[in-house]
Write a protein that holds these residues in place. Structure first.
Motif, PDB file in Angstrom:
ATOM      1  N   ILE A 175       0.865  -1.191   0.000  1.00 62.20           N
ATOM      2  CA  ILE A 175       0.000   0.000   0.000  1.00 62.20           C
ATOM      3  C   ILE A 175       0.898   1.237   0.000  1.00 62.20           C
ATOM      4  O   ILE A 175       1.708   1.409   0.917  1.00 62.20           O
ATOM      5  N   LEU A 176       0.780   2.080  -1.033  1.00 64.58           N
ATOM      6  CA  LEU A 176       1.587   3.308  -1.094  1.00 64.58           C
ATOM      7  C   LEU A 176       0.673   4.520  -0.980  1.00 64.58           C
ATOM      8  O   LEU A 176      -0.353   4.588  -1.656  1.00 64.58           O
ATOM      9  N   ALA A 177       1.044   5.484  -0.136  1.00 64.53           N
ATOM     10  CA  ALA A 177       0.212   6.688   0.022  1.00 64.53           C
ATOM     11  C   ALA A 177       1.023   7.914  -0.380  1.00 64.53           C
ATOM     12  O   ALA A 177       2.219   7.984  -0.119  1.00 64.53           O
ATOM     13  N   ASP A 178       0.361   8.867  -1.047  1.00 60.93           N
ATOM     14  CA  ASP A 178       1.053  10.069  -1.514  1.00 60.93           C
ATOM     15  C   ASP A 178       0.091  11.257  -1.407  1.00 60.93           C
ATOM     16  O   ASP A 178      -0.932  11.303  -2.087  1.00 60.93           O
ATOM     17  N   SER A 179       0.413  12.216  -0.533  1.00 56.36           N
ATOM     18  CA  SER A 179      -0.502  13.365  -0.419  1.00 56.36           C
ATOM     19  C   SER A 179       0.046  14.599  -1.133  1.00 56.36           C
ATOM     20  O   SER A 179      -0.586  15.655  -1.130  1.00 56.36           O
ATOM     21  N   ASP A 180       1.225  14.465  -1.771  1.00 61.22           N
ATOM     22  CA  ASP A 180       1.790  15.620  -2.481  1.00 61.22           C
ATOM     23  C   ASP A 180       1.286  15.684  -3.915  1.00 61.22           C
ATOM     24  O   ASP A 180       2.062  15.677  -4.869  1.00 61.22           O
ATOM     25  N   VAL A 181      -0.024  15.712  -4.051  1.00 60.11           N
ATOM     26  CA  VAL A 181      -0.613  15.746  -5.392  1.00 60.11           C
ATOM     27  C   VAL A 181      -1.686  16.833  -5.453  1.00 60.11           C
ATOM     28  O   VAL A 181      -2.199  17.267  -4.410  1.00 60.11           O
ATOM     29  N   VAL A 182      -1.992  17.270  -6.652  1.00 58.29           N
ATOM     30  CA  VAL A 182      -3.056  18.257  -6.816  1.00 58.29           C
ATOM     31  C   VAL A 182      -3.896  17.838  -8.018  1.00 58.29           C
ATOM     32  O   VAL A 182      -3.373  17.277  -8.994  1.00 58.29           O
ATOM     33  N   LYS A 183      -5.206  18.059  -7.897  1.00 62.45           N
ATOM     34  CA  LYS A 183      -6.093  17.716  -9.012  1.00 62.45           C
ATOM     35  C   LYS A 183      -6.400  18.983  -9.799  1.00 62.45           C
ATOM     36  O   LYS A 183      -6.876  19.969  -9.232  1.00 62.45           O
ATOM     37  N   ILE A 184      -6.112  18.950 -11.089  1.00 60.54           N
ATOM     38  CA  ILE A 184      -6.396  20.099 -11.951  1.00 60.54           C
ATOM     39  C   ILE A 184      -7.522  19.692 -12.895  1.00 60.54           C
ATOM     40  O   ILE A 184      -7.459  18.616 -13.498  1.00 60.54           O
ATOM     41  N   SER A 185      -8.548  20.540 -12.997  1.00 58.67           N
ATOM     42  CA  SER A 185      -9.688  20.188 -13.843  1.00 58.67           C
ATOM     43  C   SER A 185     -10.023  21.315 -14.798  1.00 58.67           C
ATOM     44  O   SER A 185     -10.008  22.482 -14.412  1.00 58.67           O
ATOM     45  N   ILE A 192       5.108  17.876 -17.607  1.00 54.40           N
ATOM     46  CA  ILE A 192       4.389  17.479 -16.385  1.00 54.40           C
ATOM     47  C   ILE A 192       3.782  16.085 -16.550  1.00 54.40           C
ATOM     48  O   ILE A 192       3.029  15.835 -17.500  1.00 54.40           O
ATOM     49  N   ASN A 193       4.111  15.228 -15.636  1.00 54.74           N
ATOM     50  CA  ASN A 193       3.631  13.853 -15.690  1.00 54.74           C
ATOM     51  C   ASN A 193       2.220  13.738 -15.088  1.00 54.74           C
ATOM     52  O   ASN A 193       1.951  14.267 -14.013  1.00 54.74           O
ATOM     53  N   ILE A 194       1.329  13.051 -15.802  1.00 52.91           N
ATOM     54  CA  ILE A 194      -0.041  12.863 -15.292  1.00 52.91           C
ATOM     55  C   ILE A 194      -0.108  11.530 -14.537  1.00 52.91           C
ATOM     56  O   ILE A 194       0.281  10.502 -15.064  1.00 52.91           O
ATOM     57  N   LYS A 195      -0.635  11.578 -13.320  1.00 51.38           N
ATOM     58  CA  LYS A 195      -0.684  10.352 -12.513  1.00 51.38           C
ATOM     59  C   LYS A 195      -2.015   9.619 -12.661  1.00 51.38           C
ATOM     60  O   LYS A 195      -2.052   8.403 -12.691  1.00 51.38           O
ATOM     61  N   VAL A 196      -3.108  10.372 -12.669  1.00 58.60           N
ATOM     62  CA  VAL A 196      -4.434   9.761 -12.819  1.00 58.60           C
ATOM     63  C   VAL A 196      -5.298  10.702 -13.659  1.00 58.60           C
ATOM     64  O   VAL A 196      -5.130  11.917 -13.596  1.00 58.60           O
ATOM     65  N   ILE A 197      -6.223  10.128 -14.408  1.00 61.79           N
ATOM     66  CA  ILE A 197      -7.125  10.939 -15.246  1.00 61.79           C
ATOM     67  C   ILE A 197      -8.564  10.543 -14.926  1.00 61.79           C
ATOM     68  O   ILE A 197      -8.835   9.370 -14.691  1.00 61.79           O
ATOM     69  N   SER A 198      -9.471  11.517 -14.910  1.00 57.48           N
ATOM     70  CA  SER A 198     -10.887  11.135 -14.900  1.00 57.48           C
ATOM     71  C   SER A 198     -11.667  12.164 -15.696  1.00 57.48           C
ATOM     72  O   SER A 198     -11.275  13.319 -15.796  1.00 57.48           O
ATOM     73  N   THR A 199     -12.771  11.733 -16.291  1.00 56.25           N
ATOM     74  CA  THR A 199     -13.546  12.661 -17.111  1.00 56.25           C
ATOM     75  C   THR A 199     -15.027  12.503 -16.804  1.00 56.25           C
ATOM     76  O   THR A 199     -15.458  11.476 -16.284  1.00 56.25           O
ATOM     77  N   GLU A 236       4.003  20.061  -6.848  1.00 55.45           N
ATOM     78  CA  GLU A 236       4.949  21.111  -7.259  1.00 55.45           C
ATOM     79  C   GLU A 236       4.666  21.612  -8.677  1.00 55.45           C
ATOM     80  O   GLU A 236       5.142  22.663  -9.074  1.00 55.45           O
ATOM     81  N   TYR A 237       3.878  20.860  -9.458  1.00 53.52           N
ATOM     82  CA  TYR A 237       3.599  21.276 -10.839  1.00 53.52           C
ATOM     83  C   TYR A 237       2.252  21.975 -10.982  1.00 53.52           C
ATOM     84  O   TYR A 237       1.894  22.414 -12.065  1.00 53.52           O
ATOM     85  N   GLY A 238       1.509  22.070  -9.900  1.00 53.88           N
ATOM     86  CA  GLY A 238       0.133  22.565  -9.975  1.00 53.88           C
ATOM     87  C   GLY A 238      -0.010  23.910 -10.667  1.00 53.88           C
ATOM     88  O   GLY A 238      -0.766  24.051 -11.630  1.00 53.88           O
ATOM     89  N   GLU A 239       0.733  24.889 -10.191  1.00 55.05           N
ATOM     90  CA  GLU A 239       0.544  26.234 -10.751  1.00 55.05           C
ATOM     91  C   GLU A 239       1.044  26.337 -12.181  1.00 55.05           C
ATOM     92  O   GLU A 239       0.430  27.000 -13.021  1.00 55.05           O
ATOM     93  N   THR A 240       2.166  25.663 -12.486  1.00 53.38           N
ATOM     94  CA  THR A 240       2.669  25.655 -13.869  1.00 53.38           C
ATOM     95  C   THR A 240       1.609  25.045 -14.778  1.00 53.38           C
ATOM     96  O   THR A 240       1.345  25.547 -15.878  1.00 53.38           O
ATOM     97  N   ALA A 241       0.993  23.971 -14.304  1.00 52.86           N
ATOM     98  CA  ALA A 241      -0.024  23.290 -15.113  1.00 52.86           C
ATOM     99  C   ALA A 241      -1.205  24.218 -15.381  1.00 52.86           C
ATOM    100  O   ALA A 241      -1.658  24.355 -16.526  1.00 52.86           O
ATOM    101  N   ILE A 242      -1.688  24.899 -14.352  1.00 56.10           N
ATOM    102  CA  ILE A 242      -2.851  25.779 -14.544  1.00 56.10           C
ATOM    103  C   ILE A 242      -2.522  26.887 -15.538  1.00 56.10           C
ATOM    104  O   ILE A 242      -3.296  27.175 -16.448  1.00 56.10           O
ATOM    105  N   ARG A 243      -1.349  27.495 -15.364  1.00 55.16           N
ATOM    106  CA  ARG A 243      -0.970  28.590 -16.269  1.00 55.16           C
ATOM    107  C   ARG A 243      -0.882  28.109 -17.715  1.00 55.16           C
ATOM    108  O   ARG A 243      -1.398  28.753 -18.626  1.00 55.16           O
TER     109      ARG A 243
END
Ligand code: ADP
Ligand code: ASP
Ligand code: MG
Length: 406
Positions: free
Chosen positions: A334-344, A369-376, A388-395
């Protein structure tokens, strides 16, 4: 003559000076001949402080007393607002949730409004009085004070506007409208004149907290005309409207981000029928909401990897639940990672336009920027990326979808 509900958020009533300033906004509508109901939040920061006090009190948590404590910031502001209005020579009176009454269910901390008695308010409005109502609070069937979940003063305002059949519900805040993305993060964010209920609902639930999610849902279901506008400048705001009121439809209207996401990866999970139910069943029983899910193809036909997201606050309990069932279910690691952000990216135009997701993937790839999970879903595409990529991704996405202001 119109009937208007005005709601002032925490920064708009953060001190005496600002309460007096907000009272002037109410006075302006009142003197233009309108009926006015004012909903107030607690002073900015006060609710957080009250939550902190409850946390410090000890390990015994009682949600009924939590509600008594955290609802108090709105109570004092309602009295202060009534005084500010009286000071301007206006007849004004405060009405706590139980006095109106704003009825809710008994789910303390995030109660749902079940009904509002409007008779007394109607009478007062007809008498030329401004009714001041503290946001965020109601009363349970057991006659106890309840709160409506964080950001819940928006819900109070929309619910009152619906019950009173108000012509408008004006949400006064510290930005002058709803933008294509949070203007405090992206300076090129553009103010929207209009946005649909559906889009605002998605954006709010995907992290754009300019309006509380449930307030948008209620506004949509009761067709309440909501306008988000500035407490500090007299500029026109953004109106939330039905889809048929939008003349020129954008494919993407807005971009949201949520840092309240954590990723759990289960490695070497036994690949057999019923395994997903065995994993997600206990999580559901523990009231843990699971959002994005991906399951990899099994390479050896025996085991597979599974990745999904939960709210950050639920991460520890989710891992505990999984660990408890680890051997029974057959989970390798079981691996846990909370250093992620969801951009929609959100837009009703997606229904009729292809290629929105592809543009998102391409743009993020070009930005490295590497995508870890996708949902639509019908009107949104979400990706999970490293925090760490959240703001770059949004811009990058904001530019790619042509949303940048000039
Ligand atoms: P209030 O205390 O008035 O309820 P909030 O802090 O809840 O105010 O909501 C206003 C904030 O919402 C803004 O300061 C802004 O940073 C944030 N926000 C997030 N997304 C958006 C968006 N798309 N448009 C405008 N504001 C946004
Ligand atoms: N004061 C409450 C909160 O901070 C409700 C609100 O402001 O909408 O969550
Ligand atoms: Mg708010």
């Amino acid at each position: 003559m119109a009937r208007i509900v005005q709601k002032f958020g925490g920064t708009s009533v953060a001190d005496i000076e600002r309460i007096k300033n907000a009272a002037l906004r109410a006075q302006a509508e009142y003197e233009a001949g309108n009926e006015v109901v004012v909903v107030v939040s607690a002073m900015a920061g006060v609710t957080n402080q009250l939550v902190e006090y409850v946390d410090q009190m000890g390990s015994l948590f009682d949600a009924r007393e939590y509600d008594v404590v955290v609802s108090s910031g709105e109570q004092s502001n309602a009295g202060l607002m009534a005084l500010a209005l009286q000071d301007l020579g206006i007849q004004a009176r405060s009405w706590l949730g139980w006095q109106i009454a704003i009825h809710t269910d008994e789910i303390h901390g995030k109660a749902r409004i079940t009904g509002i008695d409007t008779a007394e308010l109607e009478k007062r409005l007809a008498d030329g009085e401004i009714a001041v109502v503290p946001g965020f609070q109601g009363i349970s069937p057991a006659n106890r004070v309840t709160t409506l979940g964080r950001g819940g003063s928006d819900l109070t305002a929309v619910a009152l506007a619906g019950a009173l059949k108000a012509d408008r519900c004006d949400i006064y805040t510290d930005v002058d409208g709803i933008y294509t993305t949070d203007p405090r993060i992206v300076s090129k964010a553009k103010k929207l004149d209009r946005i649909t209920y559906e889009e605002m609902l998605e954006m709010a639930s995907l992290g754009s907290k300019v309006l509380q999610t449930r307030s948008v849902e209620l506004a949509m279901n009761h067709q309440v005309r909501v306008q988000v506008r500035s407490s500090f400048e007299a500029t026109p705001g953004t109106i939330v409207v039905s889809e048929d009121e939008i003349v020129e439809q954008q494919v993407v209207s807005g971009i949201s981000q949520s840092k309240d996401e954590a990723k759990i990866t289960l490695l070497k999970v036994a690949d057999r029928p019923g395994v997903a139910a065995a994993i997600f069943g206990p999580l559901a029983e523990a009231a843990i909401n699971v959002d994005m899910i991906v399951q990899n193809i099994s390479e050896d036909g025996k085991t597979t990897d599974l990745t999904f997201t939960v709210g950050t606050a639920d991460l520890d309990s989710a891992v505990a639940v999984l660990e408890k069932n680890q051997t029974d279910i057959g989970i390798g690691e079981i691996l846990a990672d909370s250093d992620v952000v969801k951009i929609s990216v959100v837009g009703v135009g997606m229904r009729s336009h292809a290629g929105v997701a592809q543009k998102m993937f391409l743009t993020l790839a070009e930005a490295g920027i590497n995508i870890k999970v996708i949902s639509t879903s019908e009107i949104k595409v979400s990706v999970l990326v490293g925090e760490e990529y959240g703001e770059t991704a949004i811009r990058a996405l904001h530019t790619a979808y042509g949303l940048d202001s000039d």
